[in-house]
Design a protein around this motif. Sequence first.
Motif, PDB file in Angstrom:
ATOM      1  N   UNK A 115       0.808  -1.341  -0.159  1.00 33.50           N
ATOM      2  CA  UNK A 115      -0.303   0.083  -0.061  1.00 33.50           C
ATOM      3  C   UNK A 115       0.927   1.104  -0.013  1.00 33.50           C
ATOM      4  N   UNK A 116       2.009   1.368   0.588  1.00 34.11           N
ATOM      5  CA  UNK A 116       2.892   2.412   0.575  1.00 34.11           C
ATOM      6  C   UNK A 116       3.597   2.447  -0.815  1.00 34.11           C
ATOM      7  N   UNK A 117       3.886   1.520  -1.426  1.00 38.76           N
ATOM      8  CA  UNK A 117       4.413   1.558  -2.831  1.00 38.76           C
ATOM      9  C   UNK A 117       3.410   2.380  -3.689  1.00 38.76           C
ATOM     10  N   UNK A 118       2.221   1.970  -3.573  1.00 40.83           N
ATOM     11  CA  UNK A 118       1.118   2.446  -4.326  1.00 40.83           C
ATOM     12  C   UNK A 118       0.838   3.862  -4.024  1.00 40.83           C
ATOM     13  N   UNK A 119       1.086   4.198  -2.659  1.00 40.49           N
ATOM     14  CA  UNK A 119       0.860   5.613  -2.117  1.00 40.49           C
ATOM     15  C   UNK A 119       2.056   6.629  -2.613  1.00 40.49           C
ATOM     16  N   UNK A 120       3.265   5.966  -2.649  1.00 36.66           N
ATOM     17  CA  UNK A 120       4.214   6.777  -3.004  1.00 36.66           C
ATOM     18  C   UNK A 120       4.334   6.967  -4.517  1.00 36.66           C
ATOM     19  N   UNK A 121       3.703   6.170  -5.413  1.00 41.18           N
ATOM     20  CA  UNK A 121       3.957   6.553  -6.681  1.00 41.18           C
ATOM     21  C   UNK A 121       2.634   7.025  -7.451  1.00 41.18           C
ATOM     22  N   UNK A 122       1.916   7.473  -6.563  1.00 43.51           N
ATOM     23  CA  UNK A 122       0.362   8.033  -6.916  1.00 43.51           C
ATOM     24  C   UNK A 122       0.636   9.664  -6.737  1.00 43.51           C
ATOM     25  N   UNK A 170      -7.701   0.050 -14.717  1.00 46.55           N
ATOM     26  CA  UNK A 170      -7.023   0.700 -13.761  1.00 46.55           C
ATOM     27  C   UNK A 170      -6.264   1.952 -14.601  1.00 46.55           C
ATOM     28  N   UNK A 171      -5.958   1.582 -15.606  1.00 46.63           N
ATOM     29  CA  UNK A 171      -5.142   2.629 -16.451  1.00 46.63           C
ATOM     30  C   UNK A 171      -6.007   3.694 -17.020  1.00 46.63           C
ATOM     31  N   UNK A 172      -7.340   3.726 -17.032  1.00 50.82           N
ATOM     32  CA  UNK A 172      -8.415   4.611 -17.320  1.00 50.82           C
ATOM     33  C   UNK A 172      -8.623   5.773 -16.070  1.00 50.82           C
ATOM     34  N   UNK A 173      -8.074   5.466 -14.956  1.00 47.33           N
ATOM     35  CA  UNK A 173      -8.396   6.363 -13.656  1.00 47.33           C
ATOM     36  C   UNK A 173      -7.941   7.620 -13.880  1.00 47.33           C
ATOM     37  N   UNK A 174      -8.753   8.631 -13.529  1.00 44.49           N
ATOM     38  CA  UNK A 174      -8.104   9.983 -13.403  1.00 44.49           C
ATOM     39  C   UNK A 174      -7.452  10.140 -12.178  1.00 44.49           C
ATOM     40  N   UNK A 175      -6.690  11.124 -12.105  1.00 48.63           N
ATOM     41  CA  UNK A 175      -5.742  11.365 -10.922  1.00 48.63           C
ATOM     42  C   UNK A 175      -6.325  11.268  -9.690  1.00 48.63           C
ATOM     43  N   UNK A 176      -7.577  12.042  -9.601  1.00 45.74           N
ATOM     44  CA  UNK A 176      -8.678  11.924  -8.377  1.00 45.74           C
ATOM     45  C   UNK A 176      -8.946  10.424  -7.897  1.00 45.74           C
ATOM     46  N   UNK A 177      -9.299   9.579  -8.840  1.00 44.58           N
ATOM     47  CA  UNK A 177      -9.550   8.181  -8.865  1.00 44.58           C
ATOM     48  C   UNK A 177      -8.407   7.564  -8.246  1.00 44.58           C
ATOM     49  N   UNK A 178      -7.221   7.739  -8.866  1.00 48.58           N
ATOM     50  CA  UNK A 178      -5.911   7.020  -8.440  1.00 48.58           C
ATOM     51  C   UNK A 178      -5.529   7.165  -7.102  1.00 48.58           C
ATOM     52  N   UNK A 179      -5.756   8.514  -6.566  1.00 45.51           N
ATOM     53  CA  UNK A 179      -5.235   9.130  -5.081  1.00 45.51           C
ATOM     54  C   UNK A 179      -6.572   8.131  -4.298  1.00 45.51           C
ATOM     55  N   UNK A 180      -7.849   8.291  -4.626  1.00 48.65           N
ATOM     56  CA  UNK A 180      -8.836   7.690  -3.690  1.00 48.65           C
ATOM     57  C   UNK A 180      -8.387   6.170  -3.690  1.00 48.65           C
ATOM     58  N   UNK A 181      -7.807   5.552  -4.547  1.00 52.70           N
ATOM     59  CA  UNK A 181      -7.979   4.242  -4.691  1.00 52.70           C
ATOM     60  C   UNK A 181      -6.476   3.892  -3.851  1.00 52.70           C
ATOM     61  N   UNK A 182      -5.510   4.873  -4.016  1.00 51.04           N
ATOM     62  CA  UNK A 182      -4.353   4.650  -2.904  1.00 51.04           C
ATOM     63  C   UNK A 182      -4.863   4.766  -1.753  1.00 51.04           C
ATOM     64  N   UNK A 183      -5.662   5.503  -1.345  1.00 58.83           N
ATOM     65  CA  UNK A 183      -6.207   5.722   0.034  1.00 58.83           C
ATOM     66  C   UNK A 183      -6.897   4.463   0.560  1.00 58.83           C
ATOM     67  N   UNK A 184      -7.769   3.974  -0.145  1.00 57.20           N
ATOM     68  CA  UNK A 184      -8.539   2.566   0.110  1.00 57.20           C
ATOM     69  C   UNK A 184      -7.537   1.450   0.232  1.00 57.20           C
ATOM     70  N   UNK A 185      -6.445   1.371  -0.399  1.00 51.79           N
ATOM     71  CA  UNK A 185      -5.499   0.336  -0.150  1.00 51.79           C
ATOM     72  C   UNK A 185      -4.765   0.382   1.401  1.00 51.79           C
TER      73      UNK A 185
END
Length: 224
Positions: A115-122, A170-185
């Motif tokens: 989850x930290x990897x996802x967060x750090x690259x988002x 997953x590739x189609x997500x907007x920046x906001x959606x990617x950030x929300x997803x990182x928070x979910x993880x």
Amino acid sequence: MPEPQTTKLAAAEQAYRSIRADIISGALAEGERLTEERLSQDLGVSRTPVRDAIRRLTHEGFIVRQSGYTTRVARFPEDEMTQVFDIRQLLEGYASERAAKMASAEDIAELKRLSDVIWSHTPPTTPEDFTRISEANEAFHRRIVEAARSPRLTALMSMAFDVGMVVRTYRRYSTRELERSAGHHREIAEAIAARSPDWAGAAMRTHIRAAQSAAGKSDAAAKP
């Protein structure tokens, strides 16, 4: 000199990663026909590693085989995508609940690391960032199923978890959606670490519903 078998494996991995990346990026479009000869020429490798890569990508849902020897980049009909997300909500929600009770300390540490990897690259700013996020995302979801300690659930997930569909939506997500997803993880990992099945299951189901919504909006925008 490297052993022939080692060289063959390296070439197959190279072919797999290259074809997979082209499918995810859209360089190889949905429904596009693929031939071993063309791919081997494009990648500069023999047809044997390309054949191995196609076999692996077919298993993962990126490629489909049709009558005869025809292979094409997979298409995802709207109803099929809805079914996959609905099934994932049920199975992964349950897996997260079990993981909150059954996960080892090593499982929890790995989920937090991923989850930290996802967060750090988002949000991703380079193709390498997106690759790291995609790979960590796949590993995160698989680790939760492993942490649930249920061979029956693992068998069901192996049929329901379409890697190709997950990665390409997953590739189609907007920046906001990617950030929300990182928070979910992060929240899911925290819930499992807290040994809270209700929290973990609810967080996972929310995560997948959000992913389904993002994928649905992307598909709607792509239609003429």
